[in-house]
Scaffold this motif. Sequence first.
Motif, PDB file in Angstrom:
ATOM      1  N   TRP A  99      13.516 -44.875 -19.746  1.00  0.00           N
ATOM      2  CA  TRP A  99      14.650 -44.889 -20.667  1.00  0.00           C
ATOM      3  C   TRP A  99      15.020 -46.326 -20.966  1.00  0.00           C
ATOM      4  CZ3 TRP A  99      16.104 -40.148 -22.378  1.00  0.00           C
ATOM      5  CH2 TRP A  99      15.663 -39.061 -21.632  1.00  0.00           C
ATOM      6  N   ALA A 100      14.911 -46.721 -22.217  1.00  0.00           N
ATOM      7  CA  ALA A 100      15.253 -48.090 -22.613  1.00  0.00           C
ATOM      8  C   ALA A 100      16.767 -48.230 -22.723  1.00  0.00           C
ATOM      9  CB  ALA A 100      14.607 -48.437 -23.944  1.00  0.00           C
ATOM     10  N   PHE A 101      17.302 -49.263 -22.068  1.00  0.00           N
ATOM     11  CA  PHE A 101      18.728 -49.545 -22.231  1.00  0.00           C
ATOM     12  C   PHE A 101      18.961 -50.946 -22.771  1.00  0.00           C
ATOM     13  CE2 PHE A 101      17.828 -50.663 -17.820  1.00  0.00           C
ATOM     14  CZ  PHE A 101      18.489 -51.860 -17.654  1.00  0.00           C
ATOM     15  N   GLY A 102      17.886 -51.643 -23.083  1.00  0.00           N
ATOM     16  CA  GLY A 102      18.020 -52.954 -23.703  1.00  0.00           C
ATOM     17  C   GLY A 102      16.722 -53.363 -24.379  1.00  0.00           C
ATOM     18  N   LYS A 103      16.836 -53.975 -25.546  1.00  0.00           N
ATOM     19  CA  LYS A 103      15.688 -54.531 -26.265  1.00  0.00           C
ATOM     20  C   LYS A 103      16.051 -55.945 -26.683  1.00  0.00           C
ATOM     21  CE  LYS A 103      13.955 -50.145 -27.898  1.00  0.00           C
ATOM     22  NZ  LYS A 103      13.473 -49.368 -29.023  1.00  0.00           N
ATOM     23  N   PHE A 104      15.113 -56.861 -26.516  1.00  0.00           N
ATOM     24  CA  PHE A 104      15.388 -58.275 -26.745  1.00  0.00           C
ATOM     25  C   PHE A 104      14.316 -58.891 -27.630  1.00  0.00           C
ATOM     26  CE2 PHE A 104      16.587 -56.815 -22.560  1.00  0.00           C
ATOM     27  CZ  PHE A 104      17.943 -57.059 -22.561  1.00  0.00           C
ATOM     28  N   VAL A 105      14.746 -59.755 -28.544  1.00  0.00           N
ATOM     29  CA  VAL A 105      13.836 -60.487 -29.422  1.00  0.00           C
ATOM     30  C   VAL A 105      14.208 -61.959 -29.323  1.00  0.00           C
ATOM     31  CG1 VAL A 105      13.015 -60.831 -31.772  1.00  0.00           C
ATOM     32  CG2 VAL A 105      13.625 -58.529 -30.996  1.00  0.00           C
ATOM     33  N   LEU A 106      13.294 -62.760 -28.807  1.00  0.00           N
ATOM     34  CA  LEU A 106      13.516 -64.200 -28.708  1.00  0.00           C
ATOM     35  C   LEU A 106      13.164 -64.830 -30.049  1.00  0.00           C
ATOM     36  CD1 LEU A 106      14.196 -66.685 -26.994  1.00  0.00           C
ATOM     37  CD2 LEU A 106      11.812 -66.736 -26.277  1.00  0.00           C
ATOM     38  N   GLN A 107      14.143 -65.467 -30.658  1.00  0.00           N
ATOM     39  CA  GLN A 107      13.925 -66.102 -31.952  1.00  0.00           C
ATOM     40  C   GLN A 107      13.869 -67.615 -31.846  1.00  0.00           C
ATOM     41  OE1 GLN A 107      17.206 -64.447 -34.166  1.00  0.00           O
ATOM     42  NE2 GLN A 107      16.028 -62.640 -34.719  1.00  0.00           N
ATOM     43  N   HIS A 108      14.631 -68.162 -30.899  1.00  0.00           N
ATOM     44  CA  HIS A 108      14.727 -69.612 -30.744  1.00  0.00           C
ATOM     45  C   HIS A 108      15.193 -69.898 -29.331  1.00  0.00           C
ATOM     46  CE1 HIS A 108      15.657 -73.762 -31.827  1.00  0.00           C
ATOM     47  NE2 HIS A 108      16.785 -73.613 -31.139  1.00  0.00           N
ATOM     48  N   ILE A 109      14.709 -70.972 -28.749  1.00  0.00           N
ATOM     49  CA  ILE A 109      15.166 -71.339 -27.407  1.00  0.00           C
ATOM     50  C   ILE A 109      15.286 -72.845 -27.305  1.00  0.00           C
ATOM     51  CG2 ILE A 109      12.839 -71.384 -26.428  1.00  0.00           C
ATOM     52  CD1 ILE A 109      14.102 -70.182 -23.850  1.00  0.00           C
ATOM     53  N   GLU A 110      16.315 -73.287 -26.615  1.00  0.00           N
ATOM     54  CA  GLU A 110      16.494 -74.692 -26.273  1.00  0.00           C
ATOM     55  C   GLU A 110      16.758 -74.766 -24.792  1.00  0.00           C
ATOM     56  OE1 GLU A 110      19.086 -77.172 -28.655  1.00  0.00           O
ATOM     57  OE2 GLU A 110      19.044 -75.651 -30.249  1.00  0.00           O
ATOM     58  N   TYR A 111      16.203 -75.760 -24.126  1.00  0.00           N
ATOM     59  CA  TYR A 111      16.423 -75.919 -22.700  1.00  0.00           C
ATOM     60  C   TYR A 111      16.445 -77.405 -22.371  1.00  0.00           C
ATOM     61  CZ  TYR A 111      11.351 -75.894 -23.190  1.00  0.00           C
ATOM     62  OH  TYR A 111      10.089 -76.125 -23.605  1.00  0.00           O
ATOM     63  N   ASN A 112      17.088 -77.703 -21.258  1.00  0.00           N
ATOM     64  CA  ASN A 112      17.293 -79.098 -20.831  1.00  0.00           C
ATOM     65  C   ASN A 112      17.910 -79.929 -21.946  1.00  0.00           C
ATOM     66  OD1 ASN A 112      16.207 -78.526 -18.318  1.00  0.00           O
ATOM     67  ND2 ASN A 112      14.154 -79.072 -18.954  1.00  0.00           N
ATOM     68  N   VAL A 113      18.867 -79.364 -22.646  1.00  0.00           N
ATOM     69  CA  VAL A 113      19.545 -80.051 -23.744  1.00  0.00           C
ATOM     70  C   VAL A 113      20.701 -80.840 -23.145  1.00  0.00           C
ATOM     71  CG1 VAL A 113      20.835 -79.757 -25.879  1.00  0.00           C
ATOM     72  CG2 VAL A 113      18.920 -78.233 -25.351  1.00  0.00           C
ATOM     73  N   HIS A 114      20.770 -82.115 -23.509  1.00  0.00           N
ATOM     74  CA  HIS A 114      21.842 -82.976 -22.974  1.00  0.00           C
ATOM     75  C   HIS A 114      22.739 -83.444 -24.079  1.00  0.00           C
ATOM     76  CE1 HIS A 114      19.917 -83.053 -19.066  1.00  0.00           C
ATOM     77  NE2 HIS A 114      18.761 -83.270 -19.699  1.00  0.00           N
TER      78      HIS A 114
END
Length: 99
Positions: free
Chosen positions: A84-99
């Motif tokens: 049973w799916a209770f969440g669906k996710f689509v990664l469109q953009h990611i930023e990491y280690n942003v200062h």
Amino acid sequence: MRQTIDAKHVRGEFANAGYRISAVLTFNEAGDLVNFRSDDRHQVDGVIDRPVPWLTPLSDYRMFGNARLAKLGQAHWIEGNEAWAFGKFVLQHIEYNVH
């Protein structure tokens, strides 16, 4: 803790702030994480509190900057022979280690 099960499966354990979870991580031939299964999540309906398996299948790997990541993900719990799916996710953009 990490334990190799076979060429495509690893059991891992993580603990933080008094919580502990263990899971089997499944990888494809390219080394991409394609599923995460744990029996440590509980289903509570007001009467019964029982652990149920839950999965997080991942797919559609692609490059986001310098990182190869899954674009699609889902969250499922298993009851009987059904997921049973209770969440669906689509990664469109990611930023990491942003200062």
